[in-house]
Design a protein around this motif. Structure first.
Motif, PDB file in Angstrom:
ATOM      1  N   LEU A 396       0.807  -1.217   0.000  1.00 32.54           N
ATOM      2  CA  LEU A 396       0.000   0.000   0.000  1.00 32.54           C
ATOM      3  C   LEU A 396       0.842   1.270   0.000  1.00 32.54           C
ATOM      4  O   LEU A 396       0.380   2.320  -0.437  1.00 32.54           O
ATOM      5  CB  LEU A 396      -0.939  -0.006   1.209  1.00 32.54           C
ATOM      6  CG  LEU A 396      -2.254  -0.753   1.008  1.00 32.54           C
ATOM      7  CD1 LEU A 396      -2.966  -0.945   2.338  1.00 32.54           C
ATOM      8  CD2 LEU A 396      -3.158   0.000   0.047  1.00 32.54           C
ATOM      9  N   ASP A 397       2.057   1.190   0.498  1.00 32.45           N
ATOM     10  CA  ASP A 397       2.912   2.375   0.539  1.00 32.45           C
ATOM     11  C   ASP A 397       3.129   2.975  -0.844  1.00 32.45           C
ATOM     12  O   ASP A 397       3.393   4.178  -0.973  1.00 32.45           O
ATOM     13  CB  ASP A 397       4.276   2.039   1.151  1.00 32.45           C
ATOM     14  CG  ASP A 397       4.183   1.810   2.653  1.00 32.45           C
ATOM     15  OD1 ASP A 397       3.069   1.970   3.199  1.00 32.45           O
ATOM     16  OD2 ASP A 397       5.195   1.467   3.269  1.00 32.45           O
ATOM     17  N   GLU A 398       3.021   2.156  -1.892  1.00 37.17           N
ATOM     18  CA  GLU A 398       3.252   2.636  -3.248  1.00 37.17           C
ATOM     19  C   GLU A 398       2.009   3.243  -3.888  1.00 37.17           C
ATOM     20  O   GLU A 398       2.079   3.852  -4.960  1.00 37.17           O
ATOM     21  CB  GLU A 398       3.739   1.481  -4.132  1.00 37.17           C
ATOM     22  CG  GLU A 398       5.051   0.850  -3.663  1.00 37.17           C
ATOM     23  CD  GLU A 398       5.412  -0.370  -4.492  1.00 37.17           C
ATOM     24  OE1 GLU A 398       4.519  -0.905  -5.175  1.00 37.17           O
ATOM     25  OE2 GLU A 398       6.588  -0.764  -4.465  1.00 37.17           O
ATOM     26  N   VAL A 399       0.840   3.060  -3.238  1.00 37.99           N
ATOM     27  CA  VAL A 399      -0.416   3.445  -3.870  1.00 37.99           C
ATOM     28  C   VAL A 399      -0.507   4.950  -4.097  1.00 37.99           C
ATOM     29  O   VAL A 399      -1.038   5.397  -5.118  1.00 37.99           O
ATOM     30  CB  VAL A 399      -1.609   2.947  -3.025  1.00 37.99           C
ATOM     31  CG1 VAL A 399      -2.920   3.576  -3.495  1.00 37.99           C
ATOM     32  CG2 VAL A 399      -1.714   1.431  -3.130  1.00 37.99           C
ATOM     33  N   ARG A 400       0.009   5.750  -3.172  1.00 38.07           N
ATOM     34  CA  ARG A 400      -0.087   7.204  -3.359  1.00 38.07           C
ATOM     35  C   ARG A 400       0.564   7.635  -4.661  1.00 38.07           C
ATOM     36  O   ARG A 400      -0.024   8.405  -5.444  1.00 38.07           O
ATOM     37  CB  ARG A 400       0.577   7.937  -2.191  1.00 38.07           C
ATOM     38  CG  ARG A 400      -0.158   7.830  -0.870  1.00 38.07           C
ATOM     39  CD  ARG A 400       0.525   8.638   0.195  1.00 38.07           C
ATOM     40  NE  ARG A 400       1.934   8.277   0.328  1.00 38.07           N
ATOM     41  CZ  ARG A 400       2.841   9.023   0.939  1.00 38.07           C
ATOM     42  NH1 ARG A 400       2.518  10.188   1.436  1.00 38.07           N
ATOM     43  NH2 ARG A 400       4.089   8.607   1.041  1.00 38.07           N
ATOM     44  N   ARG A 401       1.778   7.159  -4.916  1.00 38.41           N
ATOM     45  CA  ARG A 401       2.492   7.541  -6.140  1.00 38.41           C
ATOM     46  C   ARG A 401       1.760   7.027  -7.371  1.00 38.41           C
ATOM     47  O   ARG A 401       1.647   7.730  -8.383  1.00 38.41           O
ATOM     48  CB  ARG A 401       3.927   6.994  -6.084  1.00 38.41           C
ATOM     49  CG  ARG A 401       4.821   7.451  -7.224  1.00 38.41           C
ATOM     50  CD  ARG A 401       6.283   7.201  -6.879  1.00 38.41           C
ATOM     51  NE  ARG A 401       6.552   5.804  -6.607  1.00 38.41           N
ATOM     52  CZ  ARG A 401       6.902   4.921  -7.538  1.00 38.41           C
ATOM     53  NH1 ARG A 401       6.996   5.304  -8.803  1.00 38.41           N
ATOM     54  NH2 ARG A 401       7.162   3.669  -7.215  1.00 38.41           N
ATOM     55  N   SER A 402       1.241   5.804  -7.295  1.00 40.80           N
ATOM     56  CA  SER A 402       0.518   5.238  -8.426  1.00 40.80           C
ATOM     57  C   SER A 402      -0.776   5.997  -8.688  1.00 40.80           C
ATOM     58  O   SER A 402      -1.180   6.196  -9.835  1.00 40.80           O
ATOM     59  CB  SER A 402       0.217   3.762  -8.159  1.00 40.80           C
ATOM     60  OG  SER A 402      -0.420   3.174  -9.267  1.00 40.80           O
TER      61      SER A 402
END
Length: 527
Positions: A396-402
């Motif tokens: 989930l940590d990558e979701v913001r950038r995606s």
């Protein structure tokens, strides 16, 4: 001792009571009973004047020498639900009357004796002042809180803004949950919110075990739980944490907060539902890049989205015409395709989706399935749309950038819709790149350097845009501009003169094209 709430133990802890040699001779385990009032009386039938919760002060003058009268007196105290009996020794009794003590033990009525002379008037004055002060404080809080929350509701604030105000009054985190214990909104200090949401399953089980079936229940650690209902039907709970005031103020906080939330629902929240508002708050933060990474897992979990062994794919759907119920269209598409995802409007004219895809499925294929179904539903209404997707995120940590990438791809795709049902960053190419970089100061400076003199001439800027879009075909550009070819030539010459460049120079033209794309990226749809 809590403001506005006294127990028998609190009364015994007062300075003057300690000076009177107070001794608990019956039911020391019942000293946490709440005290509603103090009553001084010598009449044996005083119980008929009680309504429950009183501490009765007596010297026992009319009970001396009558064991049967002492027993009946204590039994009457039990029936009247008196909080305790305080007997002043010295006038009628020099020692503890045994019959009275045994009756108090049997009836579970705390019996306290005072070994030194005690002016009852001083004690009643002190206790009543404390009780009244607490009640006035609760009334004042009720009035202030009611007025403030009503004003916010009438101004049309969001559920989140209303809950922020409730949390400010309670002094700790505030959570709204539905009947399935799913968190719909959370307010208060961000660190405290995160701690609650991370441990929400355990906390919700504890809250369910709180005693009492009333509108407001109070927990042992400062929890205030208020039922949220309308027309006799409950739809959720308001939970306040960390309340350090008394019982009266706790009940005011719960009652006023629940009333405000019920009014908010009646005034229009029902159109989207609180579940929709919760999804909107989370997805708006993700789409804007402001969501806190450490809060994502508990918030997504609390929103009911599967998180174990999943890949998360952000998708942004932007119609090319107004669609009032776009969120409902996407929700139906999710349901029909059997996909797990949250969907909500973001920015007013688009719907953001967070897909949760199991490891056994292809996340790109799942995103494509959803996009195809949405396009079909909108096409049936004669509306075209673009869908932009970010990259699949195993954590989930990558979701913001995606998510930010998906927003930019959808924006860029409006100006040049892709051939397929869903666009990705590779599909929007240079246009997508400048969309991603549009807030960078270096790109802003580049636009000024390349297009500066034309920025005040929107007519010539539009001519340049048409000329480049038509592949430098002057005949076609003249047609689109609705001017003659000589007139177009003159305008192109004006552009060359103002910018000091040659439009036949490929490198200069490429630089100009990039600057124009970047300039257009500042506009709402990148057009």
């Amino acid at each position: 001792m809590s403001e506005g709430r006294l127990t028998v133990r609190d009364v015994l802890g007062l300075e003057q009571v300690a000076a009177w040699g107070a001794e608990v001779v019956a039911c020391p385990d019942r000293l946490d009973r709440p005290v509603r009032w103090l009553h001084v009386a010598e009449a044996p039938d005083v119980a008929v004047m009680l309504t429950g919760g009183e501490v009765v002060l007596t010297t026992g003058l009319l009970l001396a020498g009558e064991d049967r009268a002492q027993v009946e007196y204590v039994e009457a105290m039990r029936r009247a639900d008196a909080a305790a009996v305080v007997l002043g020794l010295g006038r009628a009794f020099r020692t503890v009357p045994e019959a009275m003590r045994r009756a108090a033990v049997r009836c579970r009525v705390p019996l306290i004796v005072l070994h030194r002379p005690a002016p009852f008037a001083r004690l009643t004055e002190e206790v009543h002042a404390r009780l009244l002060h607490g009640r006035f404080a609760a009334l004042d809080l009720s009035e202030r809180m009611g007025d403030a929350l009503s004003a916010l509701n009438l101004s049309g604030v969001s559920l989140q803004r209303l809950l922020d105000e409730i949390a400010a009054y309670s002094g700790g985190p505030a959570v709204v949950v539905n009947l399935a214990h799913r968190v719909l909104a959370c307010a208060g200090e961000r660190g405290a919110q995160g701690d609650l949401l991370r441990d929400w399953e355990r906390i919700s089980r504890q809250l369910a075990e709180l005693p009492g079936n009333g509108a407001v229940a109070l927990g042992p650690d400062g929890q205030v739980v208020a039922r949220l209902e309308a027309r006799g039907t409950q739809w959720g709970w308001l939970v306040l944490f960390g309340h350090r005031g008394g019982e009266a103020t706790g009940r005011v906080l719960g009652r006023r907060g629940a009333e405000a939330l019920a009014l908010h629902r009646l005034l229009g929240a029902g159109e989207r539902g609180w579940e929709g508002q919760a999804a909107e708050a989370l997805l708006t933060e993700l789409a804007s890049g402001t969501a806190r990474a450490e809060d994502l897992l508990p918030r997504v979990r609390a929103a009911g989205l599967p998180t174990g062994r999943r890949v998360f794919v952000p998708l942004v759907v932007r119609p090319l015409a107004e669609v009032a119920d776009l969120g409902a269209v996407v929700d139906r598409a999710l349901a029909e395709e059997g996909l797990a995802g949250l969907a909500a409007r973001v920015g007013g004219d688009a719907v953001a989706v967070l897909l949760s895809v199991g490891y056994e499925h292809d996340p790109d294929a799942q995103a494509r399935r959803l996009a195809v179904r949405v396009h079909e539903k909108l096409a049936a209404r004669g509306v075209a749309a673009v869908a932009g997707a970010g990259f699949g995120c195993a954590v989930l940590d990558e979701v913001r950038r995606s998510f930010v990438e998906a927003v930019h791809v959808a924006d860029a795709a409006v100006a040049a819709p892709p051939a397929g049902p869903v666009a990705r960053l590779r599909d929007v190419r240079l246009r997508g790149l400048v969309r991603l970089l549009r807030e960078e100061p270096e790109l802003q400076a580049f636009i000024e350097r390349e297009l500066g003199p034309l920025l005040g001439r929107p007519d010539l800027l539009d001519v340049l845009r048409t000329y480049l879009r038509t592949g430098r075909n002057k005949s076609l550009a003249a047609q689109e501009q609705h001017v003659s070819r000589p007139a177009l030539y003159r305008r192109l010459q004006s552009i060359e003169s103002l910018l000091g460049l040659d439009l036949d120079d490929l490198e200069q033209l490429t630089s100009l094209y990039v600057a124009l794309l970047a300039h257009d990226a500042q506009r709402p749809y990148g057009s």
